[in-house]
Design a protein around this motif. Structure first.
Motif, mmCIF file in Angstrom:
data_model
loop_
_atom_site.group_PDB
_atom_site.id
_atom_site.type_symbol
_atom_site.label_atom_id
_atom_site.label_comp_id
_atom_site.label_asym_id
_atom_site.label_seq_id
_atom_site.Cartn_x
_atom_site.Cartn_y
_atom_site.Cartn_z
ATOM 1 N N MET A 84 19.612 51.627 19.884
ATOM 2 C CA MET A 84 19.524 52.794 20.765
ATOM 3 C C MET A 84 20.661 53.785 20.511
ATOM 4 S SD MET A 84 16.814 52.884 22.575
ATOM 5 C CE MET A 84 17.146 53.955 23.963
ATOM 6 N N GLU A 128 3.397 58.923 11.364
ATOM 7 C CA GLU A 128 3.519 57.705 12.178
ATOM 8 C C GLU A 128 2.173 56.974 12.203
ATOM 9 O OE1 GLU A 128 5.553 55.708 14.162
ATOM 10 O OE2 GLU A 128 3.693 54.716 14.774
ATOM 11 N N ALA A 129 2.252 55.650 12.038
ATOM 12 C CA ALA A 129 1.018 54.861 11.956
ATOM 13 C C ALA A 129 0.241 54.864 13.273
ATOM 14 C CB ALA A 129 1.360 53.424 11.564
ATOM 15 N N ASN A 178 11.552 50.891 10.303
ATOM 16 C CA ASN A 178 12.156 49.717 10.925
ATOM 17 C C ASN A 178 11.704 48.435 10.228
ATOM 18 O OD1 ASN A 178 13.397 48.023 12.788
ATOM 19 N ND2 ASN A 178 12.195 48.647 14.535
ATOM 20 N N ALA A 237 9.497 49.745 18.085
ATOM 21 C CA ALA A 237 10.589 49.169 18.881
ATOM 22 C C ALA A 237 11.188 50.201 19.831
ATOM 23 C CB ALA A 237 11.660 48.628 17.948
ATOM 24 N N SER A 238 11.149 51.487 19.448
ATOM 25 C CA SER A 238 11.811 52.512 20.269
ATOM 26 C C SER A 238 11.228 52.612 21.671
ATOM 27 C CB SER A 238 11.736 53.875 19.568
ATOM 28 O OG SER A 238 12.494 53.838 18.382
ATOM 29 N N VAL A 291 0.991 55.064 6.741
ATOM 30 C CA VAL A 291 1.312 55.336 5.336
ATOM 31 C C VAL A 291 1.015 54.066 4.535
ATOM 32 C CG1 VAL A 291 3.212 55.801 3.730
ATOM 33 C CG2 VAL A 291 3.045 57.055 5.899
ATOM 34 N N THR A 293 14.924 56.728 14.983
ATOM 35 C CA THR A 293 15.547 57.125 13.704
ATOM 36 C C THR A 293 14.935 58.435 13.233
ATOM 37 O OG1 THR A 293 15.930 54.825 13.106
ATOM 38 C CG2 THR A 293 15.924 56.415 11.305
ATOM 39 N N ALA A 325 19.107 49.718 26.779
ATOM 40 C CA ALA A 325 20.573 49.711 26.851
ATOM 41 C C ALA A 325 21.124 50.453 25.638
ATOM 42 C CB ALA A 325 21.093 48.281 26.851
ATOM 43 N N ASN A 350 11.859 48.740 23.924
ATOM 44 C CA ASN A 350 13.135 48.033 24.068
ATOM 45 C C ASN A 350 13.660 48.059 25.492
ATOM 46 O OD1 ASN A 350 15.072 50.256 24.437
ATOM 47 N ND2 ASN A 350 14.416 50.857 22.391
HETATM 48 C C1 LIG Z 1 12.040 44.021 22.723
HETATM 49 C C2 LIG Z 1 13.179 44.826 22.135
HETATM 50 C C3 LIG Z 1 14.301 45.078 22.915
HETATM 51 C C4 LIG Z 1 15.341 45.855 22.388
HETATM 52 N N1 LIG Z 1 16.375 46.211 23.211
HETATM 53 C C5 LIG Z 1 17.324 47.065 22.762
HETATM 54 C C6 LIG Z 1 18.336 47.543 23.633
HETATM 55 O O1 LIG Z 1 18.371 47.267 24.835
HETATM 56 N N2 LIG Z 1 19.284 48.368 23.108
HETATM 57 C C7 LIG Z 1 19.271 48.743 21.798
HETATM 58 O O2 LIG Z 1 20.186 49.450 21.369
HETATM 59 N N3 LIG Z 1 18.278 48.366 20.975
HETATM 60 C C8 LIG Z 1 17.300 47.552 21.420
HETATM 61 N N4 LIG Z 1 16.286 47.179 20.587
HETATM 62 C C9 LIG Z 1 16.275 47.701 19.196
HETATM 63 C C10 LIG Z 1 15.806 49.142 19.131
HETATM 64 O O3 LIG Z 1 14.623 49.295 19.868
HETATM 65 C C11 LIG Z 1 15.559 49.534 17.666
HETATM 66 O O4 LIG Z 1 16.710 49.236 16.901
HETATM 67 C C12 LIG Z 1 15.255 51.023 17.499
HETATM 68 O O5 LIG Z 1 14.245 51.415 18.379
HETATM 69 C C13 LIG Z 1 14.851 51.288 16.055
HETATM 70 O O6 LIG Z 1 14.297 52.587 15.979
HETATM 71 P P1 LIG Z 1 13.503 53.009 14.677
HETATM 72 O O7 LIG Z 1 13.084 54.409 14.848
HETATM 73 O O8 LIG Z 1 14.313 52.679 13.475
HETATM 74 O O9 LIG Z 1 12.257 52.019 14.651
HETATM 75 P P2 LIG Z 1 10.870 52.039 15.482
HETATM 76 O O10 LIG Z 1 11.011 52.615 16.827
HETATM 77 O O11 LIG Z 1 10.321 50.654 15.391
HETATM 78 O O12 LIG Z 1 9.992 53.035 14.653
HETATM 79 C C14 LIG Z 1 9.382 52.676 13.439
HETATM 80 C C15 LIG Z 1 8.013 53.309 13.468
HETATM 81 O O13 LIG Z 1 7.414 53.166 12.184
HETATM 82 C C16 LIG Z 1 6.030 53.080 12.394
HETATM 83 N N5 LIG Z 1 5.409 52.540 11.184
HETATM 84 C C17 LIG Z 1 5.385 51.267 10.740
HETATM 85 N N6 LIG Z 1 4.701 51.175 9.602
HETATM 86 C C18 LIG Z 1 4.269 52.415 9.305
HETATM 87 C C19 LIG Z 1 3.485 52.955 8.261
HETATM 88 N N7 LIG Z 1 2.995 52.197 7.282
HETATM 89 N N8 LIG Z 1 3.226 54.278 8.272
HETATM 90 C C20 LIG Z 1 3.703 55.076 9.256
HETATM 91 N N9 LIG Z 1 4.445 54.608 10.284
HETATM 92 C C21 LIG Z 1 4.724 53.292 10.303
HETATM 93 C C22 LIG Z 1 5.896 52.177 13.609
HETATM 94 O O14 LIG Z 1 4.653 52.351 14.240
HETATM 95 C C23 LIG Z 1 7.057 52.654 14.461
HETATM 96 O O15 LIG Z 1 6.676 53.603 15.419
HETATM 97 C C24 LIG Z 1 15.261 46.363 21.064
HETATM 98 C C25 LIG Z 1 14.135 46.097 20.280
HETATM 99 C C26 LIG Z 1 13.104 45.333 20.803
HETATM 100 C C27 LIG Z 1 11.883 45.068 19.953
#
Ligand SMILES: Cc1cc2nc3c(=O)[nH]c(=O)nc-3n(C[C@H](O)[C@H](O)[C@H](O)COP(=O)(O)OP(=O)(O)OC[C@H]3O[C@@H](n4cnc5c(N)ncnc54)[C@H](O)[C@@H]3O)c2cc1C
Length: 500
Positions: free
Chosen positions: A398, A76-77, A256, A84-85, A227, A55, A91, A88
């Motif tokens: 994704m 980023e923490a 997330n 999750a990114s 944060v 995101t 796909a 995962n």
């Molecule tokens: C096991 C698994 C399998 C999956 N498989 C799929 C798939 O095949 N296809 C698909 O489309 N989606 C899949 N997903 C979902 C997908 O991974 C997520 O929807 C997507 O990565 C979300 O991205 P994001 O950037 O919103 O969140 P994230 O990648 O989770 O990023 C959030 C970030 O915030 C950081 N953070 C948390 N708290 C703080 C804080 N206090 N201060 C600073 N930073 C902080 C975390 O460390 C993290 O890096 C899967 C998820 C999981 C867990």
């Protein structure tokens, strides 16, 4: 009242490589990254993004395409991609499975518009990867949506019926019994529909490449900087870490499930874990045992399995609907759980009988921010419209984060364009809520146990008890409509979580 958000306490728990994402380990090993630069002292930015996953980076890159002189800080923490990114299954999908929900909530024209955007973003991602020469094992492969019990027959029919009613055709083709035998051999697969050209990547490699591009374009990336608090002040919003802060004109919360405890988000998101096991690279063995052509995909269990093979010959399998987070606050089980690993390993032994002697090399867990509809939304905090957020990816982030990057960029820049219109449609499609604690946790556990008993009964060819079937139906109403057999309640207060 000025906005004052308290993030969850951050626990940096170092784990052995067998309990962390091998994708992240591989991606970090393949780059020559400088050590993390924690946030120190007071800094300023036009836009500060909290969290360093897809995101964050899709939004930062799309913002800079539209407004190259913007100053952007990402805080980023841990390390970018460790959420999750980078954990995962890689796909990159679309919202065809959500078509019945979209039609119900938006009507035909707008539903098809949202659906088309979710399909178009796949080309967007492919184009981006190609244009920047990103090495992330991007491949187009056949992905099969299968049933692994006879009682799940036709799990995809609601999607096909909705598509027919809307005059569109899903990209899935039915597989004959012979196709299934050729593809799955002795494994317990009964029926399936295949999608050719399904997009898959090594997610951590893609994420780290986006991070490198963002750095090249001047984004300041502060890692190892949890944060703690975000407060609104008259001239800016302040994002605070232990050793520093960023004063920003606007803030995007992109943390997330780690922000799903916030009062404005909590009623509309239920956090559960998705848990995954992976083998070492075994390309020779896969060849000897005729598994090189075994397609990846998902099955139709309520706690559904998903997975595939990697180009290096690893086999991986995951399962949704694992650990449940009280009040959406996550403990260590959302990084690794021995119990969930044992359960998913059992699924692996069942679904890959040819590999029963192959050890599991690593296992890990990650959080899912499940919304009642399975769709995300991109909004501003009611208490301070300078604070934007994106949540509800529901295990399908994704493609949706790439789409979200475009929507969020336009929203943050206050544009009125096709992306803000799309954001408004997704806001209109928001529906349903989850009950507060302790009802949510108790009900989620009861439903999860009923789902497990029901699946076990089906697995053994027995009829599930009526109570288990009824409780399981409550979880089903939180599934994408493709898995819905029972009518959904008007508002979907579903504590159960069953997505990847
Ligand atoms: C096991 C698994 C399998 C999956 N498989 C799929 C798939 O095949 N296809 C698909 O489309 N989606 C899949 N997903 C979902 C997908 O991974 C997520 O929807 C997507 O990565 C979300 O991205 P994001 O950037 O919103 O969140 P994230 O990648 O989770 O990023 C959030 C970030 O915030 C950081 N953070 C948390 N708290 C703080 C804080 N206090 N201060 C600073 N930073 C902080 C975390 O460390 C993290 O890096 C899967 C998820 C999981 C867990």
């Amino acid at each position: 009242m000025p906005i004052d958000l308290q993030m969850q306490p951050w626990h940096a728990a170092p784990r052995p490589p067998t309990q962390t994402s091998v994708w992240v380990t591989e991606a970090l090993a393949g780059e020559n990254a400088a050590p993390p630069v924690p946030l120190q002292g007071d800094a300023a930015a036009d836009i500060c993004i909290v969290g360093g996953g897809f995101t964050a980076f899709w939004t930062a890159l799309r913002l800079l395409e539209q407004a190259p002189s913007l100053s952007i800080a990402i805080v980023e923490a841990g390390l970018c991609g460790q959420g999750a990114s980078g954990r995962n299954s890689g796909a990159i999908g679309h919202w065809w499975g959500r078509l019945p929900t979209l039609l119900r909530l938006l009507g035909k024209d707008d539903a098809l518009r949202v659906l088309r955007a979710s399909v178009d973003v796949l080309d967007d991602v492919r184009g981006f990867v190609a244009a920047h020469g990103i090495d992330c094992d991007l491949r187009l492969e056949t992905s099969v949506w299968s049933t692994t019990y006879p009682s799940q027959a036709g799990a995809w029919l609601p999607m096909f019926k909705a598509a027919e009613a809307a005059g569109v055709a899903p990209p899935h083709r039915p597989l004959s019994a012979e196709d299934m035998r050729v593809l799955f051999g002795e494994a317990p697969y009964y029926q399936g529909v295949a999608e050719d050209n399904a997009l898959r990547v090594q997610p951590a490699k893609l994420l780290r490449a986006l991070r490198r591009l963002a750095l090249q374009r001047g984004v300041r990336v502060h890692e190892a900087s949890p944060v703690g608090r975000i407060t609104g002040e008259p001239a800016h919003v302040r994002v605070r870490t232990e050793h520093g802060s960023v004063r920003a004109g606007k803030v995007l919360l992109a943390a997330n499930a780690w922000m799903a405890h916030l009062p404005e988000i909590r009623p509309f998101v239920a956090v559960t874990s998705s848990d995954l096991v992976v083998t070492a690279p075994i390309p020779e063995l896969l060849k000897q045992r005729g598994l090189l052509q075994r397609p990846g995909g998902v099955n139709s269990r309520m706690m559904l399995n998903y997975g595939s093979l990697t180009p290096a010959g690893r086999v991986y399998l995951g399962r949704g609907g694992g650990s449940i987070a009280w009040g959406n606050r996550m403990g260590p089980a959302f990084d690794f759980s021995a119990r969930m690993t044992a359960e998913v390993e059992q699924d692996f032994r069942y679904l890959y009988p040819e590999l029963r002697d192959v050890p599991i090399a690593a296992a890990w867990s990650g959080p899912i921010d499940r919304s009642p509809t399975g769709l995300p939304w991109f909004a501003r905090m009611a208490a301070d419209p300078r604070v934007h957020y994106a949540v509800g990816f529901s295990g399908h982030g994704m493609g949706a984060t790439a789409l979200g990057g475009r929507v969020l960029a336009s929203q943050l820049l206050e544009r009125e364009d096709t992306w803000t219109e799309l954001g408004a449609l997704l806001a209109r499609a928001r529906s349903g809520w989850y009950p507060p604690e302790p009802i949510r946790f108790g009900a989620a556990h009861a439903i999860r146990r009923a789902v497990a008993r029901r699946d076990e009964a089906l697995h053994r060819g027995r009829t599930p008890s009526r109570l288990d079937a009824r409780l399981a139906a409550m979880a089903m109403s939180s599934l994408p409509d493709r898995l819905r057999f029972a009518p959904a309640p008007q508002l979907d207060p579903q504590p159960g979580e069953t997505q990847p």
